[in-house]
Design a protein around this motif. Structure first.
Motif, PDB file in Angstrom:
ATOM      1  N   ALA A  61     -43.897   8.207   3.133  1.00 52.84           N
ATOM      2  CA  ALA A  61     -44.585   9.077   4.097  1.00 52.84           C
ATOM      3  C   ALA A  61     -43.602   9.972   4.850  1.00 52.84           C
ATOM      4  N   ASP A  62     -42.371   9.493   4.997  1.00 57.47           N
ATOM      5  CA  ASP A  62     -41.353  10.289   5.699  1.00 57.47           C
ATOM      6  C   ASP A  62     -41.114  11.642   5.049  1.00 57.47           C
ATOM      7  N   GLU A  63     -41.271  11.710   3.723  1.00 57.22           N
ATOM      8  CA  GLU A  63     -41.034  12.974   3.022  1.00 57.22           C
ATOM      9  C   GLU A  63     -41.969  14.061   3.529  1.00 57.22           C
ATOM     10  N   ALA A  64     -43.217  13.704   3.789  1.00 53.70           N
ATOM     11  CA  ALA A  64     -44.171  14.679   4.317  1.00 53.70           C
ATOM     12  C   ALA A  64     -43.994  14.867   5.823  1.00 53.70           C
ATOM     13  N   ASP A  65     -43.806  13.760   6.532  1.00 53.27           N
ATOM     14  CA  ASP A  65     -43.717  13.825   7.998  1.00 53.27           C
ATOM     15  C   ASP A  65     -42.504  14.609   8.484  1.00 53.27           C
ATOM     16  N   PHE A  66     -41.415  14.580   7.709  1.00 62.04           N
ATOM     17  CA  PHE A  66     -40.179  15.256   8.107  1.00 62.04           C
ATOM     18  C   PHE A  66     -39.775  16.322   7.092  1.00 62.04           C
ATOM     19  N   SER A  67     -40.758  17.018   6.550  1.00 67.93           N
ATOM     20  CA  SER A  67     -40.480  18.071   5.579  1.00 67.93           C
ATOM     21  C   SER A  67     -39.724  19.225   6.235  1.00 67.93           C
ATOM     22  N   GLU A  68     -39.020  19.981   5.411  1.00 74.05           N
ATOM     23  CA  GLU A  68     -38.286  21.145   5.919  1.00 74.05           C
ATOM     24  C   GLU A  68     -39.246  22.140   6.573  1.00 74.05           C
ATOM     25  N   GLU A  69     -40.431  22.273   6.002  1.00 73.76           N
ATOM     26  CA  GLU A  69     -41.433  23.187   6.558  1.00 73.76           C
ATOM     27  C   GLU A  69     -41.846  22.763   7.970  1.00 73.76           C
ATOM     28  N   LYS A  70     -42.093  21.466   8.161  1.00 74.97           N
ATOM     29  CA  LYS A  70     -42.497  20.977   9.487  1.00 74.97           C
ATOM     30  C   LYS A  70     -41.370  21.128  10.500  1.00 74.97           C
ATOM     31  N   LYS A  71     -40.132  20.870  10.057  1.00 76.59           N
ATOM     32  CA  LYS A  71     -38.994  21.043  10.970  1.00 76.59           C
ATOM     33  C   LYS A  71     -38.863  22.503  11.394  1.00 76.59           C
ATOM     34  N   ALA A  72     -39.023  23.401  10.441  1.00 74.30           N
ATOM     35  CA  ALA A  72     -38.909  24.835  10.749  1.00 74.30           C
ATOM     36  C   ALA A  72     -40.012  25.281  11.700  1.00 74.30           C
ATOM     37  N   LYS A  73     -41.251  24.841  11.461  1.00 74.61           N
ATOM     38  CA  LYS A  73     -42.367  25.211  12.338  1.00 74.61           C
ATOM     39  C   LYS A  73     -42.178  24.690  13.752  1.00 74.61           C
ATOM     40  N   ALA A  74     -41.490  23.544  13.875  1.00 66.99           N
ATOM     41  CA  ALA A  74     -41.248  22.953  15.195  1.00 66.99           C
ATOM     42  C   ALA A  74     -40.026  23.564  15.879  1.00 66.99           C
ATOM     43  N   GLY A  75     -39.327  24.457  15.170  1.00 62.68           N
ATOM     44  CA  GLY A  75     -38.147  25.087  15.748  1.00 62.68           C
ATOM     45  C   GLY A  75     -36.929  24.174  15.758  1.00 62.68           C
ATOM     46  N   ILE A  76     -36.928  23.177  14.882  1.00 60.21           N
ATOM     47  CA  ILE A  76     -35.797  22.250  14.802  1.00 60.21           C
ATOM     48  C   ILE A  76     -34.823  22.821  13.780  1.00 60.21           C
ATOM     49  N   ASP A  77     -33.721  23.367  14.288  1.00 59.25           N
ATOM     50  CA  ASP A  77     -32.777  24.031  13.396  1.00 59.25           C
ATOM     51  C   ASP A  77     -31.415  23.350  13.351  1.00 59.25           C
ATOM     52  N   ARG A  78     -31.313  22.186  13.992  1.00 55.45           N
ATOM     53  CA  ARG A  78     -30.060  21.448  13.975  1.00 55.45           C
ATOM     54  C   ARG A  78     -30.343  19.978  13.712  1.00 55.45           C
ATOM     55  N   GLU A  79     -29.498  19.379  12.859  1.00 56.03           N
ATOM     56  CA  GLU A  79     -29.623  17.954  12.567  1.00 56.03           C
ATOM     57  C   GLU A  79     -28.277  17.277  12.786  1.00 56.03           C
ATOM     58  N   PHE A  80     -28.342  16.016  13.180  1.00 58.38           N
ATOM     59  CA  PHE A  80     -27.152  15.211  13.411  1.00 58.38           C
ATOM     60  C   PHE A  80     -27.096  14.159  12.303  1.00 58.38           C
ATOM     61  N   VAL A  81     -26.094  14.265  11.430  1.00 62.89           N
ATOM     62  CA  VAL A  81     -25.982  13.379  10.272  1.00 62.89           C
ATOM     63  C   VAL A  81     -25.335  12.066  10.709  1.00 62.89           C
ATOM     64  N   ASN A  82     -26.027  10.957  10.432  1.00 64.55           N
ATOM     65  CA  ASN A  82     -25.575   9.637  10.869  1.00 64.55           C
ATOM     66  C   ASN A  82     -24.849   8.879   9.749  1.00 64.55           C
ATOM     67  N   GLU A  83     -23.863   9.513   9.144  1.00 63.57           N
ATOM     68  CA  GLU A  83     -23.057   8.817   8.133  1.00 63.57           C
ATOM     69  C   GLU A  83     -22.018   7.931   8.812  1.00 63.57           C
ATOM     70  N   ASN A  84     -21.478   8.404   9.933  1.00 62.46           N
ATOM     71  CA  ASN A  84     -20.534   7.635  10.743  1.00 62.46           C
ATOM     72  C   ASN A  84     -21.106   7.587  12.150  1.00 62.46           C
ATOM     73  N   LEU A  85     -21.488   6.397  12.591  1.00 58.90           N
ATOM     74  CA  LEU A  85     -22.193   6.257  13.864  1.00 58.90           C
ATOM     75  C   LEU A  85     -21.411   6.850  15.030  1.00 58.90           C
ATOM     76  N   GLN A  86     -20.138   6.525  15.136  1.00 55.76           N
ATOM     77  CA  GLN A  86     -19.354   7.001  16.290  1.00 55.76           C
ATOM     78  C   GLN A  86     -19.238   8.523  16.314  1.00 55.76           C
ATOM     79  N   ASP A  87     -19.026   9.133  15.150  1.00 62.14           N
ATOM     80  CA  ASP A  87     -18.950  10.597  15.089  1.00 62.14           C
ATOM     81  C   ASP A  87     -20.292  11.222  15.465  1.00 62.14           C
ATOM     82  N   CYS A  88     -21.355  10.630  14.966  1.00 60.09           N
ATOM     83  CA  CYS A  88     -22.699  11.130  15.269  1.00 60.09           C
ATOM     84  C   CYS A  88     -22.980  11.038  16.767  1.00 60.09           C
ATOM     85  N   LEU A  89     -22.630   9.905  17.367  1.00 60.56           N
ATOM     86  CA  LEU A  89     -22.854   9.717  18.808  1.00 60.56           C
ATOM     87  C   LEU A  89     -22.063  10.723  19.635  1.00 60.56           C
TER      88      LEU A  89
END
Length: 195
Positions: free
Chosen positions: A156-184
């Motif tokens: 369900a996440d694929e639809a709920d967090f689609s690129e289209e939905k992110k764009a419509k919501a004006g979400i243009d930045r993401e924080f990648v959580n590959e390394n927790l400390q760097d992400c924080l």
């Protein structure tokens, strides 16, 4: 004017861990807005910490009183589970900055309720393979694993967090959580800039 920082991301992307770390960050001094749910409590969760765990009857009563800001229902393999944000006297944007976890849909409704300049999105992302392994490991640790629900949520996440939905919501930045400390660190800097 203070802000509400809205933490979002697909399941098992590390939102809860990031949330807990941000809440403990004394430089940020964020207050929490705890969501409500009718889903069963999981092992290790505490009522009033991860969620306010309520019955559907309590939720309907709050709805009739006009206290629900946003409500979403997931048709799970175990029945309908409701998640919602309620208007609370505890939220005072004159005094404190807040943090909350939710979905794009709940972010939009909360932003509409409080105002566009007061609700700031923080989108967490992570490789799908890593997320799936984390979800499986977490579910294995439950007293009664619900693998079918885990799979439903992952898909369900694929639809709920689609690129289209992110764009419509004006979400243009993401924080990648590959390394927790760097992400924080990256999120901390972002929040400090927005305060």
């Amino acid at each position: 004017m203070a802000k509400i920082f809205y933490l979002m991301g697909k399941s098992s992307s590390g939102k809860d861990t990031i949330y807990k770390n941000l809440m403990q960050n004394q430089r940020l001094s964020l207050q929490n807005i705890v969501l409500y749910t009718t889903r069963p409590i999981r092992a290790g969760e505490q009522d009033g910490v991860e969620y306010h765990f309520v019955t559907e009857k309590t939720m309907r009563s709050m709805e009739k009183e006009g206290k629900i800001i946003e409500l979403r229902t997931y048709h799970t393999c175990l029945g309908d589970w409701h998640y919602f944000t309620a208007d609370s006297q505890d939220v005072d944007l004159q005094k404190s900055n807040y943090i909350i976890i939710g979905t794009i849909e709940s972010f939009l409704k909360t932003r509409n309720y409080y105002g566009e300049n007061k609700v700031i999105p923080i989108m967490i992302s992570l490789d799908d393979g890593i997320r799936l392994q984390r979800a499986l490991d977490r579910e294995k640790g439950q007293e009664h694993p619900k693998y079918s629900e885990m799979c439903r949520r992952f898909l369900a996440d694929e639809a709920d967090f689609s690129e289209e939905k992110k764009a419509k919501a004006g979400i243009d930045r993401e924080f990648v959580n590959e390394n927790l400390q760097d992400c924080l660190k990256e999120i901390e800097q972002f929040i400090l800039q927005k305060m």
